[in-house]
Write a protein that holds these residues in place. Structure first.
Motif, PDB file in Angstrom:
ATOM      1  N   THR A 356      -9.256   3.591   4.457  1.00  0.00           N
ATOM      2  CA  THR A 356      -9.432   2.162   4.515  1.00  0.00           C
ATOM      3  C   THR A 356     -10.100   1.558   5.739  1.00  0.00           C
ATOM      4  O   THR A 356     -10.388   0.500   6.023  1.00  0.00           O
ATOM      5  N   ALA A 357      -9.942   2.370   6.860  1.00  0.00           N
ATOM      6  CA  ALA A 357     -10.665   1.995   8.221  1.00  0.00           C
ATOM      7  C   ALA A 357     -10.786   3.398   8.836  1.00  0.00           C
ATOM      8  O   ALA A 357     -10.342   4.413   8.400  1.00  0.00           O
ATOM      9  N   GLU A 358     -11.634   3.074  10.219  1.00  0.00           N
ATOM     10  CA  GLU A 358     -11.753   4.243  10.739  1.00  0.00           C
ATOM     11  C   GLU A 358     -10.548   4.851  11.496  1.00  0.00           C
ATOM     12  O   GLU A 358      -9.713   3.873  11.602  1.00  0.00           O
ATOM     13  N   GLY A 359     -10.646   6.026  11.858  1.00  0.00           N
ATOM     14  CA  GLY A 359      -9.284   6.476  12.607  1.00  0.00           C
ATOM     15  C   GLY A 359      -9.364   8.056  12.690  1.00  0.00           C
ATOM     16  O   GLY A 359     -10.442   8.647  12.139  1.00  0.00           O
ATOM     17  N   VAL A 360      -8.068   8.816  13.026  1.00  0.00           N
ATOM     18  CA  VAL A 360      -8.129  10.133  13.005  1.00  0.00           C
ATOM     19  C   VAL A 360      -6.893  10.561  12.244  1.00  0.00           C
ATOM     20  O   VAL A 360      -5.833   9.955  12.140  1.00  0.00           O
ATOM     21  N   VAL A 361      -7.079  11.614  11.592  1.00  0.00           N
ATOM     22  CA  VAL A 361      -6.338  12.147  10.548  1.00  0.00           C
ATOM     23  C   VAL A 361      -5.117  12.932  11.385  1.00  0.00           C
ATOM     24  O   VAL A 361      -5.268  13.733  12.235  1.00  0.00           O
ATOM     25  N   VAL A 362      -3.653  12.659  11.319  1.00  0.00           N
ATOM     26  CA  VAL A 362      -2.752  13.010  12.040  1.00  0.00           C
ATOM     27  C   VAL A 362      -2.052  13.828  11.378  1.00  0.00           C
ATOM     28  O   VAL A 362      -1.008  14.745  11.812  1.00  0.00           O
ATOM     29  N   ARG A 368       7.537  16.678   1.398  1.00  0.00           N
ATOM     30  CA  ARG A 368       8.761  16.817   0.428  1.00  0.00           C
ATOM     31  C   ARG A 368       8.735  15.648  -0.698  1.00  0.00           C
ATOM     32  O   ARG A 368       8.882  15.920  -1.764  1.00  0.00           O
ATOM     33  N   GLY A 369       8.706  14.477  -0.012  1.00  0.00           N
ATOM     34  CA  GLY A 369       8.891  13.459  -1.284  1.00  0.00           C
ATOM     35  C   GLY A 369       7.371  12.918  -1.587  1.00  0.00           C
ATOM     36  O   GLY A 369       6.987  12.303  -2.823  1.00  0.00           O
ATOM     37  N   PHE A 370       6.569  12.944  -0.680  1.00  0.00           N
ATOM     38  CA  PHE A 370       4.963  12.285  -1.010  1.00  0.00           C
ATOM     39  C   PHE A 370       4.053  13.367  -1.390  1.00  0.00           C
ATOM     40  O   PHE A 370       3.075  13.279  -1.833  1.00  0.00           O
ATOM     41  N   GLY A 371       4.431  14.547  -1.753  1.00  0.00           N
ATOM     42  CA  GLY A 371       3.666  15.689  -2.081  1.00  0.00           C
ATOM     43  C   GLY A 371       2.551  15.976  -1.019  1.00  0.00           C
ATOM     44  O   GLY A 371       2.785  16.124   0.156  1.00  0.00           O
ATOM     45  N   ARG A 372       1.266  16.052  -1.549  1.00  0.00           N
ATOM     46  CA  ARG A 372       0.250  16.279  -0.967  1.00  0.00           C
ATOM     47  C   ARG A 372      -0.182  14.860  -0.437  1.00  0.00           C
ATOM     48  O   ARG A 372      -0.523  13.756  -0.984  1.00  0.00           O
ATOM     49  N   MET A 373      -0.229  14.730   1.063  1.00  0.00           N
ATOM     50  CA  MET A 373      -0.435  13.417   1.697  1.00  0.00           C
ATOM     51  C   MET A 373      -1.278  13.320   2.925  1.00  0.00           C
ATOM     52  O   MET A 373      -1.348  14.612   3.580  1.00  0.00           O
ATOM     53  N   VAL A 374      -1.896  12.317   3.267  1.00  0.00           N
ATOM     54  CA  VAL A 374      -2.768  12.150   4.322  1.00  0.00           C
ATOM     55  C   VAL A 374      -2.157  10.851   5.392  1.00  0.00           C
ATOM     56  O   VAL A 374      -2.053   9.594   4.540  1.00  0.00           O
ATOM     57  N   LYS A 375      -2.062  11.272   6.470  1.00  0.00           N
ATOM     58  CA  LYS A 375      -1.721  10.118   7.345  1.00  0.00           C
ATOM     59  C   LYS A 375      -2.713   9.763   8.496  1.00  0.00           C
ATOM     60  O   LYS A 375      -3.118  10.769   9.145  1.00  0.00           O
ATOM     61  N   ILE A 376      -3.376   8.565   8.619  1.00  0.00           N
ATOM     62  CA  ILE A 376      -4.385   8.315   9.497  1.00  0.00           C
ATOM     63  C   ILE A 376      -4.147   7.401  10.346  1.00  0.00           C
ATOM     64  O   ILE A 376      -3.512   6.287  10.249  1.00  0.00           O
ATOM     65  N   HIS A 378      -5.082   4.630  13.115  1.00  0.00           N
ATOM     66  CA  HIS A 378      -6.261   3.517  13.459  1.00  0.00           C
ATOM     67  C   HIS A 378      -6.136   2.985  14.809  1.00  0.00           C
ATOM     68  O   HIS A 378      -5.120   3.188  15.536  1.00  0.00           O
ATOM     69  N   ALA A 379      -6.857   2.352  15.158  1.00  0.00           N
ATOM     70  CA  ALA A 379      -6.659   1.446  16.427  1.00  0.00           C
ATOM     71  C   ALA A 379      -5.853   0.282  16.458  1.00  0.00           C
ATOM     72  O   ALA A 379      -5.263  -0.144  15.558  1.00  0.00           O
ATOM     73  N   PHE A 380      -5.272  -0.214  17.638  1.00  0.00           N
ATOM     74  CA  PHE A 380      -4.266  -1.318  17.729  1.00  0.00           C
ATOM     75  C   PHE A 380      -2.960  -1.183  17.175  1.00  0.00           C
ATOM     76  O   PHE A 380      -2.149  -1.939  16.802  1.00  0.00           O
ATOM     77  N   GLY A 381      -2.574   0.192  17.091  1.00  0.00           N
ATOM     78  CA  GLY A 381      -1.210   0.511  16.680  1.00  0.00           C
ATOM     79  C   GLY A 381      -0.863   0.603  14.707  1.00  0.00           C
ATOM     80  O   GLY A 381       0.074   0.535  14.650  1.00  0.00           O
ATOM     81  N   TYR A 382      -2.056   0.593  14.282  1.00  0.00           N
ATOM     82  CA  TYR A 382      -1.914   0.610  12.858  1.00  0.00           C
ATOM     83  C   TYR A 382      -2.109   2.163  12.393  1.00  0.00           C
ATOM     84  O   TYR A 382      -2.821   2.989  12.935  1.00  0.00           O
ATOM     85  N   GLU A 383      -1.468   2.397  11.227  1.00  0.00           N
ATOM     86  CA  GLU A 383      -1.520   3.650  10.550  1.00  0.00           C
ATOM     87  C   GLU A 383      -1.370   3.375   9.185  1.00  0.00           C
ATOM     88  O   GLU A 383      -0.788   2.530   8.497  1.00  0.00           O
ATOM     89  N   THR A 384      -2.093   4.377   8.360  1.00  0.00           N
ATOM     90  CA  THR A 384      -2.263   4.105   6.866  1.00  0.00           C
ATOM     91  C   THR A 384      -1.827   5.621   6.180  1.00  0.00           C
ATOM     92  O   THR A 384      -1.871   6.668   6.885  1.00  0.00           O
ATOM     93  N   VAL A 385      -0.867   5.487   4.975  1.00  0.00           N
ATOM     94  CA  VAL A 385      -0.509   6.678   4.631  1.00  0.00           C
ATOM     95  C   VAL A 385      -0.940   6.734   2.963  1.00  0.00           C
ATOM     96  O   VAL A 385      -0.863   5.808   2.390  1.00  0.00           O
ATOM     97  N   TYR A 386      -1.236   8.089   2.675  1.00  0.00           N
ATOM     98  CA  TYR A 386      -1.912   8.231   1.155  1.00  0.00           C
ATOM     99  C   TYR A 386      -1.137   9.497   0.780  1.00  0.00           C
ATOM    100  O   TYR A 386      -1.359  10.433   1.312  1.00  0.00           O
ATOM    101  N   TYR A 422       0.277   3.912  -1.423  1.00  0.00           N
ATOM    102  CA  TYR A 422      -0.484   3.511  -0.246  1.00  0.00           C
ATOM    103  C   TYR A 422       0.350   2.894   0.439  1.00  0.00           C
ATOM    104  O   TYR A 422       0.773   1.613   0.278  1.00  0.00           O
ATOM    105  N   GLU A 423       0.419   3.200   1.914  1.00  0.00           N
ATOM    106  CA  GLU A 423       1.413   2.224   2.983  1.00  0.00           C
ATOM    107  C   GLU A 423       0.395   1.772   4.283  1.00  0.00           C
ATOM    108  O   GLU A 423      -0.598   2.680   4.507  1.00  0.00           O
ATOM    109  N   VAL A 424       0.611   0.949   4.903  1.00  0.00           N
ATOM    110  CA  VAL A 424       0.171   0.449   6.043  1.00  0.00           C
ATOM    111  C   VAL A 424       1.438   0.155   7.155  1.00  0.00           C
ATOM    112  O   VAL A 424       2.183  -0.498   6.859  1.00  0.00           O
ATOM    113  N   HIS A 425       1.115   0.845   8.189  1.00  0.00           N
ATOM    114  CA  HIS A 425       2.261   0.525   9.252  1.00  0.00           C
ATOM    115  C   HIS A 425       1.559  -0.277  10.649  1.00  0.00           C
ATOM    116  O   HIS A 425       0.439   0.211  10.673  1.00  0.00           O
TER     117      HIS A 425
END
Length: 444
Positions: A356-362, A368-376, A378-386, A422-425
């Motif tokens: 949903t935005a530019e960023g780096v995959v961390v 265990r709970g999320f199964g296969r997941m990706v956390k990215i 982003h700038a300005f202290g934001y993160e997204t979880v899939y 989908y989460e936004v932190h």
């Protein structure tokens, strides 16, 4: 001893003694090959054959491993080159958008400059005509003054002659003088009348041209003002939806834009006041409006850069069903009320999922709970979880762009069915992803 005898007999049974006859022209010789010699030769040949097979296998395995390593390196290099090309194309597209906006603004300014040049030229022509009219009027006044002086001199001379002679002159001379005077006066009056008529025509033409120039000046001023109004309206219409989107999402736009302006090289730039020479608008007002337009374009560019780095886009572009919102809910697996830190989108297995935005995959792997997941990140202290994906299409440390595919929808981990969690932190705290999605719905 008996064991040795049995071994010798068994060896002779396997390798019976042989003789090799070597015949030459003058003699015949033979070579005796005992059972022990034949056994030693067989063992040596078998050892040599085994070593040859082992060495060949090792060389083949090493060659296959090196080839596979080269192929993997080539694939990684090709993937990296494709990613660089994609980033370069995206960077060029953004630069092209900024260059197109700058070209449109430059074109408008060139049009304003041409209009002002025409206005200056018309002002100069009007000034020249006014100067010509003044010169003609001055010449006419001088000619009339000289004519009056000549008449006065003639009258004075006539009076002096009359005082000296009593009559001033003879009758014939008086008739000739009268005829000459009448002819001179007639010629002078005719020339003066013609010159007056010409001056009146020139004055009328000059007046008409001055009125035309004044009208042209007024039209030019109106066109200049209209061009500035169009530019100001275009900047306002472009920036307003982006500012409203940031406000609806609760994002501190001023702080983020200032951070982008401080950290981004080659963006924005000093606002240099531009000078125009025109009577349609005051110099200070033109400079002020020009600076405001440039500032608006700079702010628009900063907004676009910020939008690409914040999660305003949708993670799912195919048809989906909204199954669970952000907030407290009843746990579908274990019962009880728990905080649901994200939003769930349900669709068919394998549905593409996008960043949903530019960023780096961390993080890109199993949880265990999320199964296969990706956390990215982003700038300005934001993160997204899939989470709960069936397949991952990115790796840790990879930089992704907004709208880039990062995986496929699935039901791995703690899940009741195929869906995307989908989460936004923000600064490590979960926030409602729908506040960003709703804010960017009518803009992106």
């Amino acid at each position: 001893m008996a064991g040795h005898t049995r071994f010798s007999k068994r060896l002779e049974g396997i390798f019976p003694e042989k003789r090799l006859f070597l015949k030459s022209d003058d003699a015949t010789r033979f070579v005796r090959l005992s059972s022990g010699t034949q056994a030693a030769m067989a063992v040596g040949g078998a050892a040599l054959l085994t070593w040859t097979a082992f060495a060949s296998a090792m060389v083949l395995i090493t060659s296959l491993g090196a080839g596979e390593a080269r192929d993997q390196a080539a694939r990684d290099q090709q993937m990296y080159a494709e990613r660089l090309n994609a980033l370069s194309l995206e960077r060029d597209a953004r630069a092209e958008e900024a260059r197109a906006a700058q070209e449109r603004f430059t074109l408008a300014l060139d049009q304003v400059s041409r209009m002002q040049s025409q206005l200056l030229a018309s002002e100069e022509r009007r000034s020249e005509l006014e100067t010509g009219v003044a010169v003609v009027q001055s010449t006419l006044r001088t000619a009339m003054e000289e004519r009056d002086a000549a008449r006065a001199a003639e009258a004075e001379a006539t009076r002096e002659l009359a005082a000296l002679t009593g009559t001033g002159t003879t009758e014939a001379a008086q008739m000739r003088d009268l005829e000459q005077t009448l002819a001179f006066l007639t010629d002078a009056l005719t020339g003066t009348a013609a010159e007056r008529d010409g001056l009146q025509g020139a004055h009328g033409a000059a007046t008409a041209e001055i009125e035309e120039l004044l009208l042209s000046q007024q039209l030019t001023a109106e066109r200049n003002n209209r061009v500035f109004e169009l530019l100001e309206d275009a900047v306002t219409v472009s920036v307003a939806p982006l500012e409203r989107m940031f406000e609806e999402a609760g994002v501190p736009a001023d702080r983020i834009l200032e951070e982008i302006r401080r950290n981004s090289s080659g963006q924005g730039g000093p606002l240099v006041p531009m000078s125009f020479s025109t009577r349609s608008l005051p110099q200070d007002e033109l400079s002020y409006r020009t600076e405001q337009i440039l500032a608006g374009l700079d702010r628009l560019n900063l907004h676009r850069m910020a939008v690409d780095q914040l999660p305003f886009a949708m993670p799912v572009k195919s048809a989906f069903r909204f199954t669970s919102p952000f907030g407290y809910r009843r746990d579908p697996k274990g019962g009880g009320t728990r905080m649901h830190k994200g939003t769930d989108f349900a669709a068919s297995l394998g549905t593409p999922i996008y960043s949903t935005a530019e960023g780096v995959v961390v993080k890109a792997g199993w949880n265990r709970g999320f199964g296969r997941m990706v956390k990215i990140r982003h700038a300005f202290g934001y993160e997204t979880v899939y989470a709960h994906m069936s397949k991952l299409r990115v790796k840790e440390g990879q930089r992704v762009s907004r709208g880039e595919r990062i995986g496929d929808m699935g039901s791995t981990g703690r899940s009741t069915g195929v869906h995307l969690h989908y989460e936004v932190h923000q600064s490590g705290k979960p926030v409602n992803p729908m506040s960003f999605i709703k804010a960017g719905k009518n803009v992106l």
